[in-house]
Design a protein around this motif. Structure first.
Motif, PDB file in Angstrom:
ATOM      1  N   ASP A 177       0.775  -1.091   0.070  1.00 33.95           N
ATOM      2  CA  ASP A 177       0.000   0.001  -0.077  1.00 33.95           C
ATOM      3  C   ASP A 177       0.901   1.296   0.083  1.00 33.95           C
ATOM      4  OD1 ASP A 177      -1.713   2.148   0.319  1.00 33.95           O
ATOM      5  OD2 ASP A 177      -2.942   1.131   2.101  1.00 33.95           O
ATOM      6  N   VAL A 178       1.063   1.800  -1.239  1.00 30.24           N
ATOM      7  CA  VAL A 178       2.053   3.147  -1.163  1.00 30.24           C
ATOM      8  C   VAL A 178       1.779   4.219  -0.425  1.00 30.24           C
ATOM      9  CG1 VAL A 178       2.821   4.609  -3.019  1.00 30.24           C
ATOM     10  CG2 VAL A 178       2.278   2.418  -3.543  1.00 30.24           C
ATOM     11  N   SER A 179       0.545   4.258  -0.052  1.00 26.75           N
ATOM     12  CA  SER A 179       0.085   5.312   0.693  1.00 26.75           C
ATOM     13  C   SER A 179       0.426   5.184   2.226  1.00 26.75           C
ATOM     14  CB  SER A 179      -1.650   5.519   0.764  1.00 26.75           C
ATOM     15  OG  SER A 179      -2.225   4.417   1.646  1.00 26.75           O
ATOM     16  N   LYS A 180       0.914   3.922   2.493  1.00 28.16           N
ATOM     17  CA  LYS A 180       1.429   3.782   3.946  1.00 28.16           C
ATOM     18  C   LYS A 180       2.925   3.790   4.096  1.00 28.16           C
ATOM     19  CE  LYS A 180      -2.360   0.978   5.274  1.00 28.16           C
ATOM     20  NZ  LYS A 180      -3.077  -0.524   5.871  1.00 28.16           N
ATOM     21  N   GLU A 181       3.620   3.926   3.031  1.00 26.23           N
ATOM     22  CA  GLU A 181       4.864   3.806   3.049  1.00 26.23           C
ATOM     23  C   GLU A 181       5.679   4.828   4.099  1.00 26.23           C
ATOM     24  OE1 GLU A 181       8.539   2.274   1.394  1.00 26.23           O
ATOM     25  OE2 GLU A 181       6.947   2.109   0.203  1.00 26.23           O
ATOM     26  N   ASP A 182       5.338   6.066   3.807  1.00 22.14           N
ATOM     27  CA  ASP A 182       5.861   6.981   4.809  1.00 22.14           C
ATOM     28  C   ASP A 182       5.333   6.712   6.227  1.00 22.14           C
ATOM     29  OD1 ASP A 182       7.659   8.151   2.692  1.00 22.14           O
ATOM     30  OD2 ASP A 182       6.187   9.785   2.216  1.00 22.14           O
ATOM     31  N   VAL A 183       4.298   6.528   6.387  1.00 14.31           N
ATOM     32  CA  VAL A 183       3.655   6.202   7.823  1.00 14.31           C
ATOM     33  C   VAL A 183       4.515   5.021   8.396  1.00 14.31           C
ATOM     34  CG1 VAL A 183       1.713   5.236   8.932  1.00 14.31           C
ATOM     35  CG2 VAL A 183       1.368   6.941   6.983  1.00 14.31           C
ATOM     36  N   VAL A 184       4.623   4.055   7.703  1.00 15.30           N
ATOM     37  CA  VAL A 184       5.442   2.736   8.386  1.00 15.30           C
ATOM     38  C   VAL A 184       6.853   3.147   8.476  1.00 15.30           C
ATOM     39  CG1 VAL A 184       6.321   0.499   7.925  1.00 15.30           C
ATOM     40  CG2 VAL A 184       4.024   1.239   7.311  1.00 15.30           C
ATOM     41  N   LEU A 185       7.621   4.081   7.669  1.00 12.80           N
ATOM     42  CA  LEU A 185       8.802   4.416   7.954  1.00 12.80           C
ATOM     43  C   LEU A 185       9.033   5.447   9.327  1.00 12.80           C
ATOM     44  CD1 LEU A 185      10.281   5.176   4.294  1.00 12.80           C
ATOM     45  CD2 LEU A 185      10.754   3.111   5.748  1.00 12.80           C
ATOM     46  N   LYS A 186       7.951   5.998   9.296  1.00 16.56           N
ATOM     47  CA  LYS A 186       8.080   7.032  10.408  1.00 16.56           C
ATOM     48  C   LYS A 186       7.894   6.117  11.938  1.00 16.56           C
ATOM     49  CE  LYS A 186       6.631  11.505   8.823  1.00 16.56           C
ATOM     50  NZ  LYS A 186       7.098  11.085   7.276  1.00 16.56           N
ATOM     51  N   GLU A 187       6.744   5.093  11.709  1.00 16.99           N
ATOM     52  CA  GLU A 187       6.757   4.144  12.862  1.00 16.99           C
ATOM     53  C   GLU A 187       8.033   3.274  13.249  1.00 16.99           C
ATOM     54  OE1 GLU A 187       4.230  -0.023  14.104  1.00 16.99           O
ATOM     55  OE2 GLU A 187       4.325   0.775  11.937  1.00 16.99           O
ATOM     56  N   LEU A 188       8.867   3.019  12.237  1.00 10.05           N
ATOM     57  CA  LEU A 188      10.179   2.403  12.415  1.00 10.05           C
ATOM     58  C   LEU A 188      11.120   3.321  12.854  1.00 10.05           C
ATOM     59  CD1 LEU A 188      10.419   0.075   9.140  1.00 10.05           C
ATOM     60  CD2 LEU A 188       9.325  -0.304  11.173  1.00 10.05           C
ATOM     61  N   GLU A 189      10.993   4.626  12.579  1.00 10.03           N
ATOM     62  CA  GLU A 189      11.964   5.369  13.315  1.00 10.03           C
ATOM     63  C   GLU A 189      11.525   5.549  14.783  1.00 10.03           C
ATOM     64  OE1 GLU A 189      13.423   9.045  10.602  1.00 10.03           O
ATOM     65  OE2 GLU A 189      11.301   9.290  11.073  1.00 10.03           O
ATOM     66  N   ARG A 190      10.377   5.563  15.168  1.00 13.53           N
ATOM     67  CA  ARG A 190       9.903   5.543  16.534  1.00 13.53           C
ATOM     68  C   ARG A 190      10.370   4.417  17.318  1.00 13.53           C
ATOM     69  NH1 ARG A 190       5.267   7.503  14.138  1.00 13.53           N
ATOM     70  NH2 ARG A 190       3.896   5.710  14.505  1.00 13.53           N
ATOM     71  N   TRP A 191      10.494   3.271  16.529  1.00 13.38           N
ATOM     72  CA  TRP A 191      11.121   1.798  17.343  1.00 13.38           C
ATOM     73  C   TRP A 191      12.486   2.034  17.510  1.00 13.38           C
ATOM     74  CZ3 TRP A 191       8.875  -1.842  19.848  1.00 13.38           C
ATOM     75  CH2 TRP A 191       7.468  -2.087  19.581  1.00 13.38           C
ATOM     76  N   GLY A 192      13.277   2.933  16.742  1.00 10.50           N
ATOM     77  CA  GLY A 192      14.583   3.076  16.978  1.00 10.50           C
ATOM     78  C   GLY A 192      15.421   2.986  15.678  1.00 10.50           C
ATOM     79  N   CYS A 193      14.732   2.545  14.485  1.00 12.05           N
ATOM     80  CA  CYS A 193      15.215   2.377  13.308  1.00 12.05           C
ATOM     81  C   CYS A 193      15.990   3.662  12.613  1.00 12.05           C
ATOM     82  CB  CYS A 193      14.319   1.834  11.988  1.00 12.05           C
ATOM     83  SG  CYS A 193      13.578   0.087  12.593  1.00 12.05           S
ATOM     84  N   GLU A 194      16.960   3.363  11.969  1.00 13.69           N
ATOM     85  CA  GLU A 194      17.543   4.678  11.221  1.00 13.69           C
ATOM     86  C   GLU A 194      17.048   4.505   9.598  1.00 13.69           C
ATOM     87  OE1 GLU A 194      21.883   5.125  11.590  1.00 13.69           O
ATOM     88  OE2 GLU A 194      21.491   3.944  13.352  1.00 13.69           O
ATOM     89  N   ILE A 195      16.423   5.472   9.148  1.00 15.23           N
ATOM     90  CA  ILE A 195      16.097   5.362   7.752  1.00 15.23           C
ATOM     91  C   ILE A 195      16.991   6.038   6.875  1.00 15.23           C
ATOM     92  CG2 ILE A 195      14.034   5.863   6.256  1.00 15.23           C
ATOM     93  CD1 ILE A 195      13.187   3.989   8.637  1.00 15.23           C
ATOM     94  N   VAL A 196      17.508   5.437   6.073  1.00 13.07           N
ATOM     95  CA  VAL A 196      18.779   5.785   5.372  1.00 13.07           C
ATOM     96  C   VAL A 196      18.669   5.298   3.666  1.00 13.07           C
ATOM     97  CG1 VAL A 196      20.343   5.486   7.198  1.00 13.07           C
ATOM     98  CG2 VAL A 196      20.000   3.456   5.491  1.00 13.07           C
ATOM     99  N   LEU A 197      19.365   6.052   2.824  1.00 10.18           N
ATOM    100  CA  LEU A 197      19.513   5.594   1.452  1.00 10.18           C
ATOM    101  C   LEU A 197      20.644   4.524   1.103  1.00 10.18           C
ATOM    102  CD1 LEU A 197      18.787   9.394   0.265  1.00 10.18           C
ATOM    103  CD2 LEU A 197      17.159   7.637   0.284  1.00 10.18           C
TER     104      LEU A 197
END
Length: 203
Positions: A177-197
């Motif tokens: 679900d493309v509309s959830k991409e940024d939502v999920v990535l922000k959730e992962l940041e809250r868990w402590g993930c680093e979102i990188v390129l």
């Protein structure tokens, strides 16, 4: 700090059935991430270990709509089209990625899974992945693959729970679900993930 002897690249379910145009459960942007994954695999000296996971369903799996004679996407729990059935073409890792993996020899490990990657939902039993990572001295996980809102999400959250530095490569994951991409990535940041390129990992 980048420490290759403690870093693993984790490829989550880069399988034909999740890739357009012919995959039975294709992620629309699935092929767009392949060039980044190829670049990440091009310099294996960056990793102590490369782990490639495959969904490994038996025929007639309980999650398949066909098993229940129901149309795909029927909500019982969600029923899916048949996908990633063991030893079929759709189960195989995408050919270009598999070619890269084949060049890396004994640095590569494959993990077959029905659903979970680290542990079951109640954390009452564990898969082989935590032991594989711990016994190889891995502290840093770089996660790529499919799909952001399903197995990548669950894998990244568990990686944080298990104490790994967890980097999710934004241009090497894609959501159902493309509309959830940024939502999920922000959730992962809250868990402590680093979102990188990918370019950050290769820098």
């Amino acid at each position: 700090m980048h420490t290759p002897n403690h870093t693993a690249l984790l490829l989550v379910d880069v399988q034909n059935d999740f890739l357009p145009p012919t995959g039975s459960l294709a992620v629309s942007g699935g092929r767009d991430i392949l060039p980044v994954i190829h670049r990440l695999l091009a310099d294996p000296s960056r990793y102590a270990l490369v782990v490639a996971t495959q969904v490994h369903h038996p025929p007639g799996h309980i999650s398949f709509a066909s098993t229940h004679a129901a149309p795909p996407f029927t909500i019982m729990n969600m029923l899916w089209p048949d996908h990633c059935v063991q030893n079929t073409k759709g189960w195989e890792i995408e050919a270009g990625v598999q070619g890269r993996l084949g060049e890396l020899g004994d640095k590569v490990r494959y993990i077959h899974k029905v659903r979970v990657l680290f542990a079951d939902n109640l954390y009452t039993s564990f898969t082989s992945l935590p032991g594989l990572l711990y016994t190889n001295g891995i502290k840093d996980l770089v996660i790529v693959g499919l799909a952001t809102d399903y197995c990548v999400r669950a894998t990244a959250i568990d990686a944080c729970k298990f104490g790994f530095r967890t980097r999710v490569v934004k241009d090497a994951v894609s959501a159902v679900d493309v509309s959830k991409e940024d939502v999920v990535l922000k959730e992962l940041e809250r868990w402590g993930c680093e979102i990188v390129l990918g370019s950050d990992v290769l820098a």
